[in-house]
Write a protein that holds these residues in place. Structure first.
Motif, PDB file in Angstrom:
ATOM      1  N   LYS A 135      48.178  38.864  30.549  1.00 31.97           N
ATOM      2  CA  LYS A 135      47.716  38.296  31.819  1.00 31.97           C
ATOM      3  C   LYS A 135      48.070  36.818  31.913  1.00 31.97           C
ATOM      4  O   LYS A 135      48.497  36.332  32.959  1.00 31.97           O
ATOM      5  N   LYS A 138      51.778  36.531  32.741  1.00 32.94           N
ATOM      6  CA  LYS A 138      52.061  36.854  34.143  1.00 32.94           C
ATOM      7  C   LYS A 138      51.672  35.704  35.062  1.00 32.94           C
ATOM      8  O   LYS A 138      52.414  35.346  36.000  1.00 32.94           O
ATOM      9  N   ARG A 139      50.503  35.084  34.816  1.00 32.41           N
ATOM     10  CA  ARG A 139      50.065  33.939  35.636  1.00 32.41           C
ATOM     11  C   ARG A 139      51.040  32.777  35.499  1.00 32.41           C
ATOM     12  O   ARG A 139      51.398  32.135  36.482  1.00 32.41           O
TER      13      ARG A 139
END
Length: 150
Positions: A135, A138-139
């Motif tokens: 995550k 991805k950010r």
């Protein structure tokens, strides 16, 4: 067969008994039964039983791995217990599996001690760590794309 009997030898000519292990109560087959030092001899059969058909003063019961039991006529019972002879153990086999150590060239032997291979199965903490890092990645990627557009 003729036997010379005196006052000390009982007149009973038949005796039946079963030989068993004192700890496990399992019947012992092929135990050697000797009457009065060799007057007569027999062995126990598959179920641990034997019979002596001659008068006797003393029986001697022996089997490999057990202490020899000498029993007088007065001590006779229908079950004879033999004790294990733990001093005669020839070999002890120990089975086990040692953990493998994964070593990297950059590691010192002291660092490798703590790096023992993990047991097989689901690694929940590892999976959670992977999800959190994915995550974050991805950010970070999204932020770079947005910055490039401006």
């Amino acid at each position: 067969m003729a036997f010379a009997l005196n006052d000390t030898v009982p007149q009973t000519a038949s005796y039946k008994a079963i030989v068993v292990d004192a700890e496990t109560h399992m019947r012992i087959k092929d135990a050697k039964v000797v009457v009065d030092g060799g007057v007569a001899e027999t062995k126990t059969i598959w179920d641990g039983s034997f019979s002596v058909n001659v008068p006797f003063k003393q029986l001697s019961i022996s089997q490999k791995g057990y202490l020899t039991r000498k029993m007088n006529y007065e001590e006779r019972t229908d079950t004879i217990f033999l004790l294990n002879n733990y001093k005669n153990i020839d070999e002890v086999v120990v089975w086990g599996k040692r953990p493998t150590i994964q070593m990297n060239m950059k590691m010192t032997p002291g660092d490798a001690i703590g790096r023992v291979s993990q047991p097989s199965g689901m690694d929940f903490l590892g999976a959670l760590d992977h999800i959190v890092h994915a995550k974050k990645y991805k950010r970070k990627k999204k932020c770079k794309e947005n910055l490039e557009k401006y």
